[in-house]
Design an enzyme around this catalytic site. Structure first.
Site, PDB file in Angstrom:
ATOM      1  N   ASP A 124      -9.595   7.591  -0.636  1.00  0.00           N
ATOM      2  CA  ASP A 124      -9.316   6.622   0.386  1.00  0.00           C
ATOM      3  C   ASP A 124     -10.669   5.918   0.564  1.00  0.00           C
ATOM      4  OD1 ASP A 124      -9.083   5.888   3.149  1.00  0.00           O
ATOM      5  OD2 ASP A 124     -10.035   7.792   3.583  1.00  0.00           O
ATOM      6  N   LYS A 125     -10.706   4.660   0.949  1.00  0.00           N
ATOM      7  CA  LYS A 125     -11.992   3.942   0.960  1.00  0.00           C
ATOM      8  C   LYS A 125     -12.800   4.157   2.229  1.00  0.00           C
ATOM      9  CE  LYS A 125     -12.264  -0.479   1.676  1.00  0.00           C
ATOM     10  NZ  LYS A 125     -13.195  -0.522   2.818  1.00  0.00           N
TER      11      LYS A 125
ATOM     12  N   THR B 139      -6.208   2.199  -0.935  1.00  0.00           N
ATOM     13  CA  THR B 139      -6.667   1.750   0.381  1.00  0.00           C
ATOM     14  C   THR B 139      -5.725   0.742   1.011  1.00  0.00           C
ATOM     15  OG1 THR B 139      -8.492   0.660   1.549  1.00  0.00           O
ATOM     16  CG2 THR B 139      -8.147   0.003  -0.725  1.00  0.00           C
ATOM     17  N   GLY B 140      -5.764   0.697   2.339  1.00  0.00           N
ATOM     18  CA  GLY B 140      -4.977  -0.299   3.060  1.00  0.00           C
ATOM     19  C   GLY B 140      -5.752  -1.596   3.178  1.00  0.00           C
TER      20      GLY B 140
END
Length: 703
Positions: free
Chosen positions: A394-395, A544-545
């Site tokens: 995840d970033k 990632t979002g």
């Protein structure tokens, strides 16, 4: 981070509230980084509180039983004829066998109960394993010895029964203790929601009501510092809202009229009136809880290798027992002799060492990993970590710091970078905004002095200004520059926008003097981690979002192999499944709540320590230091632990494989029969070797 969903171009419309901070929409933040909720294998149907209590109770139960059985085992050993022969003493007295039988009966029913019950469950599921093997050995030893006490011709094996129960209780106590950090994730998730809310009545007065009593369309007042009771829409007011617990979005989000809010998020500044849109059952948080539960159900149950070994030993013991009996009877031995040989074989097949082989390695590796900043919450997943083919990062907060930092400074005058930063930091000094914090941190790192400032003023929606040394200093967004029609060399600006950075400009006495670019800073260790993964032929993937530009920029900087950007939380789990379908064993790392389903879906879920309590509670493994490099340590330790486990199983069962034929009397024609005394010595020896071998794991050094 979501600050830069749109490019900040001077010729574009204004898109930032306070120098470049956008209004977020509902989806903007659901798409952020966050964490996993898979539960312990042992408490599948026993979520939250029940599961935790259940394990705490079992630890206490095994511990208490161990000490009670230990007290009873000492006299059992001293009263056993075989132990007395071995020690060369004779402590026989009238009725000693009955006392021995009484003590052993207590040990069998009291100490052996968890195993007898466990065996019943295993056999009912047609999955014989460790419990069945132990129950079989102690039952045969008990009933056979009782028969001997009441006249059957043979040697009683009460000492074998007592030591077996004792060592198995010890093994299970150690094991349960390491399982006891059982997951409280769903309980913590649910506790995020407030239980009461301030409802605004038609006459404008507020009343405190239970959240259950609220209906869709009700208006609620949420004061600064309070949690949003339910999902809804702002109808009045403007505020900064902290959604980090829910979405992984590291920076508070500015929201005003018509923006969506999520139940459980925290209102930071102004009072808000919200209109309820979704009740508890449909709320975002509830959907996350449901997805976590769903993922837990579908997670494959990794069967312990010890259990596999136990299952085979159980079948071997049965077969060996039956064959032994048939062979002895067929060569004309008495029934007594045949039974004695059969019992010896079946009891010897249950290795004491097997009960300790795994728990000892597990407790050493748990202690070791804690020393290196890894908290292991689920053993089977940790054991799988040695086979990982791809790591999904995840970033925000995992590969990056999760907070704004200055990445570039450009000057448009003869003023140097430090001067520009010190002016900007002085003006920003009174602001709570993440951009202000980023600029101030940079100024502090460079040890810059702040100036005296007067006439501080906020320019609504575009920035702030103040007077320093009789000069008017403004820190403004790109929107202000384009509105004022100020032209400048925008080559750097365009490049930064492409990378998804947020840019603010410094204007001194209406003259453009400098530009400062900020972004979520990449952790120094991220690049080294990815390099090391590549050396081990492990793929690095980012999920990632955040928007594509930011994601690609970060990925390029650190050498990520594949990037999936703008992924909504509920799609993250699907993405993980998609990657697994390519035949890859996947580890996932994250630090918030909304990744929970994805982390559960992954073969190994890893929470980064700076994340939320929920993230930690629901992960398989937690990295205390938030350092991505620790992921490498997980893989190394998992490999070493597994190797030790296999060695221990070989030692524990190797003795049996050697002892079974001897106990069966293969060498009887040559006068060699394994006496129970020699069996006991060999058994103790293999237990000691297993214990020492587990301790050798302490010599493990992190790569």
């Amino acid at each position: 981070m979501n600050h830069h969903k749109k490019e900040a171009h001077p010729d574009q419309e204004e898109n930032h509230n306070h120098h470049g901070q956008e209004e977020h929409t509902h989806h903007d933040h659901h798409d952020h980084e966050s964490h996993n909720g898979s539960h312990d294998e042992h408490d599948h149907d026993n979520h939250g509180h029940g599961a935790h209590d259940h394990h705490g109770h079992m630890v206490t139960e095994f511990r208490n039983k161990f000490f009670v059985v230990l007290i009873f085992t000492i006299p059992i050993l001293l009263l056993s004829p075989m132990i007395q022969d071995f020690m060369g003493v004779d402590w026989h007295f009238a009725g000693d066998l009955y006392i021995l039988a009484g003590l052993s009966t207590f040990v069998y029913f009291y100490g052996g109960w968890p195993f007898l019950k466990g065996a019943f469950d295993e056999l009912r599921n047609r999955e014989p394993g460790m419990m069945t093997l132990i129950a079989m050995a102690i039952s045969i030893a008990f009933f056979y010895s009782m028969a001997v006490v009441f006249g059957f011709n043979g040697e009683q094996l009460f000492w074998e029964l007592a030591t077996l129960v004792l060592i198995m209780l010890l093994g299970h106590w150690i094991e349960m203790r390491s399982i006891n950090n059982a997951s409280k994730a769903l309980e913590s998730l649910a506790s995020l929601m407030p239980s009461t809310a301030n409802r605004i009545a038609e006459n404008g007065e507020t009343e405190e009501v239970q959240v259950d009593a609220i209906k869709a369309g009700d208006l609620l007042l949420v004061k600064p510092g309070e949690k949003m009771p339910l999902d809804g829409k702002i109808v009045k007011g403007k505020s900064q809202i902290d959604e980090s617990m829910l979405t992984g979005e590291s920076v508070p989000v500015t929201k005003s009229v018509n923006d969506e809010v999520i139940g459980g998020s925290i209102n930071r500044e102004g009072s808000l009136t919200i209109e309820v849109e979704k009740l508890m059952d449909e709320s975002y948080l509830n959907q996350v809880i449901e997805m976590v539960k769903e993922s837990q159900k579908t997670k494959s149950k990794t069967q312990d290798i010890t259990n596999q070994a136990a299952k085979w030993l159980f079948y071997i013991a049965l077969a060996a027992g039956i064959i032994t009996f048939i062979v002895w009877i067929s060569i004309g031995a008495t029934v007594d002799t045949a039974i004695q040989r059969t019992v010896t074989v079946m009891v010897i097949t249950c290795p004491h060492a097997l009960g300790l082989a795994a728990p000892l390695v597990i407790s050493v590796s748990t202690a070791l990993s804690a020393k290196h900043g890894l908290l292991i919450r689920k053993r089977p997943q940790f054991e799988r970590a040695r086979n990982i083919d791809a790591v999904i990062f995840d970033k925000t907060g995992t590969l990056t710091e999760g907070k704004f930092g200055v990445t570039d400074v450009q000057t448009f005058s003869d003023m140097d970078e430090n001067k520009i930063l010190s002016y900007a930091a002085t003006v920003e000094n009174d602001s709570e905004h993440p951009i202000a914090t980023g600029i101030l941190n940079e100024a502090m790192q460079r040890k810059l002095k702040l100036h005296e400032m007067t006439h501080f003023n906020s320019i609504t929606g575009v920035g702030i200004e103040g007077t320093i040394d009789n000069r008017n200093i403004k820190v403004v967004s790109p929107g202000y520059i384009s509105e004022q029609g100020i032209s400048f060399d925008d080559q750097n600006f365009n490049k930064w926008s492409e990378q998804g950075k947020t840019v603010v400009f410094l204007i001194i006495d209406e003259e453009l003097s400098g530009a400062i670019a900020l972004a979520d800073k990449i952790k120094e260790s991220s690049k080294q981690t990815v390099e090391q993964l590549h050396k081990r032929n492990i793929k690095a993937i980012m999920l990632t979002g955040d928007n594509r530009k930011v994601a690609n920029y970060v990925a390029e900087q650190i050498g990520i192999d594949e990037v999936y950007a703008e992924v909504l939380p509920d799609q993250k789990a699907e993405k993980v499944t998609e990657i697994q379908k390519r035949g890859l064993v996947v580890a996932m790392t994250g630090d918030g709540i909304n990744d929970a389903p994805a982390l559960t879906k992954a073969d190994v879920g890893i929470a980064v320590g700076a994340g939320t309590d929920i993230a930690m509670d629901s992960a398989d493994i937690v990295l205390v230091d938030s350092n991505p490099k620790d992921i490498l340590a997980i893989f190394s330790l998992s490999k070493r632990t597994f190797n030790k486990l296999v060695q221990n199983l070989i030692w524990a069962t190797g003795y049996n494989i050697f002892a079974i034929p001897l106990a069966a009397g293969v060498l009887a024609p040559w006068g060699i029969v394994l006496s129970p005394a020699v069996g006991a010595i060999l058994m103790s020896l293999s237990t000691i070797i297993v214990a020492i071998n587990a301790q050798l794991l302490h010599r493990f050094e992190m790569d």
